[in-house]
Design an enzyme around this catalytic site. Sequence first.
Site, mmCIF file in Angstrom:
data_model
loop_
_atom_site.group_PDB
_atom_site.id
_atom_site.type_symbol
_atom_site.label_atom_id
_atom_site.label_comp_id
_atom_site.label_asym_id
_atom_site.label_seq_id
_atom_site.Cartn_x
_atom_site.Cartn_y
_atom_site.Cartn_z
ATOM 1 N N ARG A 4 0.822 -1.218 0.000
ATOM 2 C CA ARG A 4 0.000 0.000 0.000
ATOM 3 C C ARG A 4 0.854 1.266 0.000
ATOM 4 O O ARG A 4 0.403 2.315 -0.462
ATOM 5 C CB ARG A 4 -0.950 0.006 1.207
ATOM 6 C CG ARG A 4 -2.172 -0.851 0.965
ATOM 7 C CD ARG A 4 -3.112 -0.802 2.137
ATOM 8 N NE ARG A 4 -4.422 -1.333 1.773
ATOM 9 C CZ ARG A 4 -5.299 -1.759 2.650
ATOM 10 N NH1 ARG A 4 -5.041 -1.733 3.940
ATOM 11 N NH2 ARG A 4 -6.470 -2.218 2.248
ATOM 12 N N LYS A 37 -13.261 -9.218 8.581
ATOM 13 C CA LYS A 37 -14.210 -8.094 8.733
ATOM 14 C C LYS A 37 -15.607 -8.565 8.316
ATOM 15 O O LYS A 37 -16.194 -8.085 7.343
ATOM 16 C CB LYS A 37 -13.751 -6.908 7.890
ATOM 17 C CG LYS A 37 -12.449 -6.282 8.412
ATOM 18 C CD LYS A 37 -11.996 -5.106 7.571
ATOM 19 C CE LYS A 37 -10.707 -4.500 8.117
ATOM 20 N NZ LYS A 37 -10.119 -3.506 7.206
ATOM 21 N N GLY A 41 -6.240 -5.273 1.779
ATOM 22 C CA GLY A 41 -4.904 -5.091 2.340
ATOM 23 C C GLY A 41 -4.275 -6.414 2.726
ATOM 24 O O GLY A 41 -3.132 -6.706 2.350
ATOM 25 N N GLY A 46 -12.829 -3.967 1.225
ATOM 26 C CA GLY A 46 -14.182 -3.433 1.377
ATOM 27 C C GLY A 46 -14.498 -2.419 0.282
ATOM 28 O O GLY A 46 -15.597 -2.381 -0.272
HETATM 29 N N1 ADP Z 1 -10.961 -18.214 10.571
HETATM 30 C C1 ADP Z 1 -10.444 -17.032 10.906
HETATM 31 N N2 ADP Z 1 -10.542 -16.564 12.170
HETATM 32 C C2 ADP Z 1 -10.004 -15.378 12.514
HETATM 33 N N3 ADP Z 1 -9.363 -14.552 11.663
HETATM 34 C C3 ADP Z 1 -9.242 -14.965 10.400
HETATM 35 C C4 ADP Z 1 -9.771 -16.204 9.950
HETATM 36 N N4 ADP Z 1 -9.500 -16.329 8.640
HETATM 37 C C5 ADP Z 1 -8.822 -15.229 8.283
HETATM 38 N N5 ADP Z 1 -8.656 -14.400 9.325
HETATM 39 C C6 ADP Z 1 -7.921 -13.110 9.360
HETATM 40 O O1 ADP Z 1 -8.532 -12.210 8.473
HETATM 41 C C7 ADP Z 1 -7.650 -11.113 8.316
HETATM 42 C C8 ADP Z 1 -7.912 -10.397 7.012
HETATM 43 O O2 ADP Z 1 -9.270 -10.017 6.922
HETATM 44 P P1 ADP Z 1 -9.787 -8.741 6.143
HETATM 45 O O3 ADP Z 1 -9.212 -7.514 6.767
HETATM 46 O O4 ADP Z 1 -11.257 -8.867 6.077
HETATM 47 O O5 ADP Z 1 -9.143 -8.950 4.686
HETATM 48 P P2 ADP Z 1 -8.623 -7.864 3.641
HETATM 49 O O6 ADP Z 1 -7.684 -6.930 4.375
HETATM 50 O O7 ADP Z 1 -7.928 -8.656 2.579
HETATM 51 O O8 ADP Z 1 -9.833 -7.150 3.148
HETATM 52 C C9 ADP Z 1 -6.254 -11.720 8.405
HETATM 53 O O9 ADP Z 1 -5.498 -10.994 9.360
HETATM 54 C C10 ADP Z 1 -6.496 -13.166 8.861
HETATM 55 O O10 ADP Z 1 -5.639 -13.597 9.896
HETATM 56 O O1 X15 Z 2 -7.682 -2.288 5.274
HETATM 57 C C1 X15 Z 2 -8.620 -1.686 4.750
HETATM 58 O O2 X15 Z 2 -9.679 -2.328 4.193
HETATM 59 P P1 X15 Z 2 -9.711 -3.885 3.727
HETATM 60 O O3 X15 Z 2 -9.321 -4.755 4.915
HETATM 61 O O4 X15 Z 2 -11.143 -4.091 3.321
HETATM 62 O O5 X15 Z 2 -8.750 -4.022 2.586
HETATM 63 C C2 X15 Z 2 -8.651 -0.191 4.598
HETATM 64 O O6 X15 Z 2 -7.441 0.404 5.049
HETATM 65 C C3 X15 Z 2 -9.849 0.378 5.348
HETATM 66 O O7 X15 Z 2 -9.711 0.123 6.731
HETATM 67 P P2 X15 Z 2 -11.039 0.024 7.646
HETATM 68 O O8 X15 Z 2 -11.812 -1.232 7.221
HETATM 69 O O9 X15 Z 2 -10.507 -0.070 9.056
HETATM 70 O O10 X15 Z 2 -11.848 1.282 7.407
#
Ligand code: ADP
Ligand code: X15
Length: 403
Positions: free
Chosen positions: A37, A202, A360, A384
Amino acid sequence: MKTIDELLAEGVSGKRVFVRADLNVPLEGTTITDDGRIRAVVPTVKALAGAGARVVVASHLGRPKGAPDPAFSLAPAAARLGELLGAEVAFATDTVGESATATVAGLADGQVAVIENLRFNAGETSKDDAERGAFADQLAALADLYVGDGFGAVHRKHASVFDLPARLPHAAGYLIATEVGVLRKLTDDVQRPYVVVLGGAKVSDKLGVIDHLLEKADRILIGGGMAYTFLKAQGHEVGISLLQKDQIPAVLDYLKRAEERGVEFVLPVDVLVSTEFPDLKTKAPANPTTVAADAIPADEEGLDIGPETRKLYASKLADAGTVFWNGPMGVFEHPDYAEGTKAVAQALVDSPAFTVVGGGDSAAAVRTLGFDENAFGHISTGGGASLEYLEGKTLPGLAALEG
Ligand SMILES: Nc1ncnc2c1ncn2[C@@H]1O[C@H](COP(=O)(O)OP(=O)(O)O)[C@@H](O)[C@H]1O
Ligand SMILES: O=C(OP(=O)(O)O)[C@H](O)COP(=O)(O)O
């Protein structure tokens, strides 16, 4: 939307330009485990500094609670930005206080500063328009122009994303332009089958997008922390796994509608479980056990998809025409829970489909697990944000740049 090139053509020399970036990088202590990023915003910062602007880079990192918290400091990201630029980057230890004001005032033409985490201030994320507006006024005092380039945060109606561009002449940076250009392809006409893979942590943020995906996708694969709300909705025990209880009725509705619409919904058939969340610092062996997805013990937590699910998901990706993937399949940061994420990444690499990885952590996973970025169609900095873009929603950070 005005482009940064138009802004540059008008002249930015001597102007203070506020760049809203997304420097929300994964950290282990103060070590950045993936700098994707930060690299993504370098072209914008370089172009502005090269044209003589005084560049003020701002971002959130993590989800601090509206007050300073050293664990979420942007100092490591500022240092890394300096390395990538090959130039000194000043760092303000607050966001709109004395340090920020003095740091910005001390910038010469062509110099760059990073101010401290925007979310150390309650006004940044406030739901109250006046409180957000007051913080945006303070931010506006630091700059003459605004460039939006934090694609990962454009779905947030936050002060620096939404309210600040209304207060300053503004343009979109190179990253936002690239991201929107690629994602637009997924909203126009997609090669079918269109397969969407959703995981990550998330869950409450992202479950809602399924509503829309049921209209678009041919197949939806669910993994990561997202899976357990579905398994629970189907009446299975999920132990101490991530669970969004209040979303169970919505999830049941998704499953019903998927069946009615002929959208294939695929859930894990087996998972890796443990009584403890793994130590991500020491990476001490976690010794998980593999159990059927309908047999998670009450005191255990699902932390990755299992070997049968890996095979199943690879087969469900093999014939795809288009793939969008957001959210790791497990706690990939620990080697004992990385295999599910690796298997999905490998299936995308092996596929002739147009593949987009967003988020991310998903992007970080792909890179830290050793995959070649070029083997994917596009790696988006937003999870997101890209999901909501694909939903066709008006994204506050893009709408503000259009205004
Ligand atoms: N079964 C699970 N229980 C808890 N955390 C998890 C699980 N599977 C994945 N994760 C966690 O999800 C996190 C990423 O989620 P998220 O922020 O939604 O993805 P992104 O950043 O790609 O949008 C990672 O830090 C990972 O460790
Ligand atoms: O990591 C982010 O989003 P992502 O986990 O959906 O890729 C962005 O930096 C937004 O962060 P936020 O979901 O805490 O607003």
